[in-house]
Design a protein around this motif. Sequence first.
Motif, PDB file in Angstrom:
ATOM      1  N   THR A  22       0.837  -1.210   0.000  1.00 31.82           N
ATOM      2  CA  THR A  22       0.000   0.000   0.000  1.00 31.82           C
ATOM      3  C   THR A  22       0.867   1.253   0.000  1.00 31.82           C
ATOM      4  O   THR A  22       0.658   2.157  -0.803  1.00 31.82           O
ATOM      5  N   ARG A  23       1.867   1.297   0.890  1.00 28.82           N
ATOM      6  CA  ARG A  23       2.731   2.484   0.955  1.00 28.82           C
ATOM      7  C   ARG A  23       3.541   2.652  -0.325  1.00 28.82           C
ATOM      8  O   ARG A  23       3.711   3.770  -0.811  1.00 28.82           O
ATOM      9  N   LEU A  24       4.038   1.543  -0.873  1.00 33.30           N
ATOM     10  CA  LEU A  24       4.813   1.627  -2.121  1.00 33.30           C
ATOM     11  C   LEU A  24       3.937   2.181  -3.245  1.00 33.30           C
ATOM     12  O   LEU A  24       4.362   3.056  -4.004  1.00 33.30           O
ATOM     13  N   THR A  25       2.697   1.718  -3.319  1.00 30.47           N
ATOM     14  CA  THR A  25       1.771   2.209  -4.344  1.00 30.47           C
ATOM     15  C   THR A  25       1.462   3.680  -4.120  1.00 30.47           C
ATOM     16  O   THR A  25       1.428   4.467  -5.075  1.00 30.47           O
ATOM     17  N   MET A  26       1.259   4.074  -2.862  1.00 30.89           N
ATOM     18  CA  MET A  26       1.007   5.491  -2.544  1.00 30.89           C
ATOM     19  C   MET A  26       2.160   6.359  -3.034  1.00 30.89           C
ATOM     20  O   MET A  26       1.950   7.390  -3.674  1.00 30.89           O
ATOM     21  N   PHE A  44      -7.629   2.338  -2.412  1.00 27.29           N
ATOM     22  CA  PHE A  44      -7.244   1.120  -1.694  1.00 27.29           C
ATOM     23  C   PHE A  44      -8.427   0.429  -1.012  1.00 27.29           C
ATOM     24  O   PHE A  44      -8.254  -0.630  -0.426  1.00 27.29           O
ATOM     25  N   LYS A  45      -9.609   1.052  -1.097  1.00 26.26           N
ATOM     26  CA  LYS A  45     -10.799   0.487  -0.443  1.00 26.26           C
ATOM     27  C   LYS A  45     -10.481   0.132   1.014  1.00 26.26           C
ATOM     28  O   LYS A  45     -10.741  -0.971   1.488  1.00 26.26           O
ATOM     29  N   ALA A  46      -9.864   1.100   1.688  1.00 26.42           N
ATOM     30  CA  ALA A  46      -9.474   0.926   3.086  1.00 26.42           C
ATOM     31  C   ALA A  46     -10.094   2.055   3.906  1.00 26.42           C
ATOM     32  O   ALA A  46     -10.543   3.055   3.348  1.00 26.42           O
ATOM     33  N   SER A  47     -10.094   1.880   5.208  1.00 29.78           N
ATOM     34  CA  SER A  47     -10.676   2.909   6.078  1.00 29.78           C
ATOM     35  C   SER A  47      -9.777   4.141   6.111  1.00 29.78           C
ATOM     36  O   SER A  47      -8.558   4.048   5.904  1.00 29.78           O
ATOM     37  N   GLN A  48     -10.375   5.278   6.389  1.00 26.84           N
ATOM     38  CA  GLN A  48      -9.619   6.528   6.483  1.00 26.84           C
ATOM     39  C   GLN A  48      -8.541   6.428   7.578  1.00 26.84           C
ATOM     40  O   GLN A  48      -7.404   6.826   7.348  1.00 26.84           O
ATOM     41  N   PRO A  49      -8.842   5.855   8.775  1.00 29.25           N
ATOM     42  CA  PRO A  49      -7.772   5.741   9.783  1.00 29.25           C
ATOM     43  C   PRO A  49      -6.601   4.868   9.316  1.00 29.25           C
ATOM     44  O   PRO A  49      -5.445   5.192   9.590  1.00 29.25           O
ATOM     45  N   ALA A  50      -6.892   3.790   8.586  1.00 30.66           N
ATOM     46  CA  ALA A  50      -5.813   2.915   8.094  1.00 30.66           C
ATOM     47  C   ALA A  50      -4.941   3.660   7.093  1.00 30.66           C
ATOM     48  O   ALA A  50      -3.702   3.586   7.148  1.00 30.66           O
ATOM     49  N   ILE A  51      -5.570   4.390   6.184  1.00 31.49           N
ATOM     50  CA  ILE A  51      -4.824   5.159   5.180  1.00 31.49           C
ATOM     51  C   ILE A  51      -4.013   6.260   5.858  1.00 31.49           C
ATOM     52  O   ILE A  51      -2.835   6.465   5.545  1.00 31.49           O
ATOM     53  N   SER A  52      -4.633   6.949   6.809  1.00 28.68           N
ATOM     54  CA  SER A  52      -3.929   8.020   7.525  1.00 28.68           C
ATOM     55  C   SER A  52      -2.692   7.485   8.244  1.00 28.68           C
ATOM     56  O   SER A  52      -1.673   8.167   8.315  1.00 28.68           O
ATOM     57  N   GLN A  53      -2.782   6.273   8.760  1.00 34.12           N
ATOM     58  CA  GLN A  53      -1.645   5.642   9.438  1.00 34.12           C
ATOM     59  C   GLN A  53      -0.494   5.416   8.447  1.00 34.12           C
ATOM     60  O   GLN A  53       0.665   5.707   8.757  1.00 34.12           O
ATOM     61  N   HIS A  54      -0.804   4.921   7.263  1.00 31.79           N
ATOM     62  CA  HIS A  54       0.228   4.722   6.234  1.00 31.79           C
ATOM     63  C   HIS A  54       0.875   6.058   5.866  1.00 31.79           C
ATOM     64  O   HIS A  54       2.097   6.166   5.798  1.00 31.79           O
TER      65      HIS A  54
END
Length: 114
Positions: A22-26, A44-54
Amino acid sequence: MQVSTVDVEKAASILKLLGDKTRLTMVKLLDSNDCCVCEFVEIFKASQPAISQHVRKLKDAGIVREARKGQWIIYSLNKESEYFPLVQDVLHHIPSQDFKLQELAEQGLRISCE
């Protein structure tokens, strides 16, 4: 041309961060586009908190920087980072991920926070 070097500990730490898909793609997306968290949530079809953490991990390492645009925060690759040459070398071997943003645009979700 002078090649900057990063000590092994720091290089390992950066490569470990980029070892997450995920981070590499970001980071690959940020290599050619600025994005906000809401776009990453859709991609990424992920939650906002999960994305914010990355994003926070990338920002804490200095790989990514943020800029405020109204009430939104837009993320970009930190080209001033001492790690940028290392990150750029890694990204050189990764295929473009821009199609993910094109799909978002087609769905009318590009910069959906505006």
